[in-house]
Design a protein around this motif. Structure first.
Motif, PDB file in Angstrom:
ATOM      1  N   SER A 198      69.589  40.661  51.768  1.00 43.95           N
ATOM      2  CA  SER A 198      70.419  41.707  51.200  1.00 43.95           C
ATOM      3  C   SER A 198      70.354  41.647  49.679  1.00 43.95           C
ATOM      4  N   ARG A 199      70.315  42.797  49.054  1.00 42.35           N
ATOM      5  CA  ARG A 199      70.216  42.849  47.597  1.00 42.35           C
ATOM      6  C   ARG A 199      71.508  42.407  46.917  1.00 42.35           C
ATOM      7  N   THR A 258      70.619  47.953  50.588  1.00 42.51           N
ATOM      8  CA  THR A 258      69.168  47.855  50.649  1.00 42.51           C
ATOM      9  C   THR A 258      68.759  46.413  50.429  1.00 42.51           C
ATOM     10  N   MET A 259      67.528  46.064  50.801  1.00 39.47           N
ATOM     11  CA  MET A 259      67.178  44.655  50.837  1.00 39.47           C
ATOM     12  C   MET A 259      65.725  44.418  50.455  1.00 39.47           C
ATOM     13  N   GLN A 260      65.458  43.149  50.139  1.00 33.80           N
ATOM     14  CA  GLN A 260      64.099  42.687  49.906  1.00 33.80           C
ATOM     15  C   GLN A 260      63.479  42.298  51.246  1.00 33.80           C
ATOM     16  N   PHE A 318      65.454  57.062  52.426  1.00 38.69           N
ATOM     17  CA  PHE A 318      65.952  57.132  51.069  1.00 38.69           C
ATOM     18  C   PHE A 318      66.299  55.712  50.610  1.00 38.69           C
ATOM     19  N   GLY A 319      66.364  55.514  49.301  1.00 38.09           N
ATOM     20  CA  GLY A 319      66.734  54.203  48.775  1.00 38.09           C
ATOM     21  C   GLY A 319      65.737  53.121  49.109  1.00 38.09           C
ATOM     22  N   MET A 320      64.453  53.457  49.183  1.00 39.44           N
ATOM     23  CA  MET A 320      63.449  52.436  49.485  1.00 39.44           C
ATOM     24  C   MET A 320      63.420  51.389  48.372  1.00 39.44           C
TER      25      MET A 320
END
Length: 279
Positions: A150-151, A134-136, A77-79
């Motif tokens: 990290s976003r 979530t992150m790049q 989730f949260g891709m």
């Protein structure tokens, strides 16, 4: 070009001319509700991740056309980001329960998670949920490293494709969101007092051995950025090499060109000749 609002995929040649048909992602047998990221595997395959569901669509590129091959469902989730290297598909996201999830996952051809790595970033006392972290992702061109940023926090790391940590650094002057805990079961993000906060919005390879991390400074919930900084890091050790404020938001990169879209002015894709000189 991947349109997250139009939910369309448009293919252009090197001169910026459209080739092939426009692909409507909502018209697939299993639709993609909000395309958030895409990645090429170097073998004619294209992967598109859906932010609204745990789905990833796979396309085949051949003869100047893009054809849908399959859509598989993951347990993520949260891709937010996806990249391909060394024969693997790497995706940022979280599993349930989020507070016990690792953040980078290697998927098999059927979407099953084969292994995961990267614990939560940031200060655990400030940031307790993977859902906010979530992150790049960026797979290096040589297929030897995966960079994750990290976003919402200044943390950037590099790992071997096996998951082994190579280096970790924190970006300077990064203004994080404030995390509030009204009670034991609730956590929410709040703006700093001046309402200015930073968000990692893109990463790309600026030159061999140089990673560019783009940081957008936002004011409250206003759409768009009051400032966009591009921080150049050494891919080998994470050392900060320089900072630029004259680079637009980059949506794609090759060895000699960067591709940008001016979202504020709704301009078409533009190609920017680019070179990097060591300071």
């Amino acid at each position: 070009i991947l349109g997250d609002v139009s939910r369309q995929l448009v293919s252009l040649d090197a001169a910026g001319q459209q080739i092939g048909d426009v692909v409507n992602l909502t018209s697939l047998p299993i639709s993609i509700g909000e395309p958030i990221a895409m990645s090429f595997d170097g073998r004619g395959g294209l992967y598109i991740a859906d932010k609204l569901s745990p789905r990833i669509a796979h396309f085949i590129i051949s003869d100047h056309s893009v054809k849908h091959s399959s859509t598989f469902t993951t347990s993520l989730f949260g891709m937010l980001s996806i990249c391909n290297a060394a024969g693997g598909t790497y995706v940022s996201g979280f599993t349930d329960p989020a507070d016990k999830s690792e953040l980078v996952h290697v998927l098999g051809p059927d979407g099953v998670i084969e292994r995961s790595f990267v614990d939560q970033l940031g200060n655990p006392s400030e940031f307790g949920s993977a859902a906010y972290n979530t992150m790049q992702l960026l797979c290096s061109r040589d297929g030897r490293r995966i960079i994750n940023a990290s976003r919402f926090f200044p943390d950037v790391q590099a790992h071997k494709m096996s998951g082994e940590l190579l280096w970790s650094t924190r970006l300077p002057s990064f203004k994080s969101l404030v995390l509030e805990h009204p009670d034991e079961r609730t956590m929410r993000a709040a703006f700093p007092r001046d309402s200015l906060w930073d968000q990692t919005v893109a990463m790309f390879t600026a030159a061999p051995g140089v990673v560019a991390v783009q940081i957008g400074r936002r004011h409250g919930s206003v759409r768009g950025f009051v400032r966009l900084q591009t921080m150049l890091l050494s891919e080998s050790d994470g050392k900060l090499l320089g900072v630029q404020e004259d680079v637009p938001l980059i949506v794609g990169a090759t060895a000699s060109k960067l591709y940008a879209v001016d979202f504020a002015r709704r301009l078409a894709l533009s190609a920017i000749p680019f070179s990097y000189h060591k300071p």
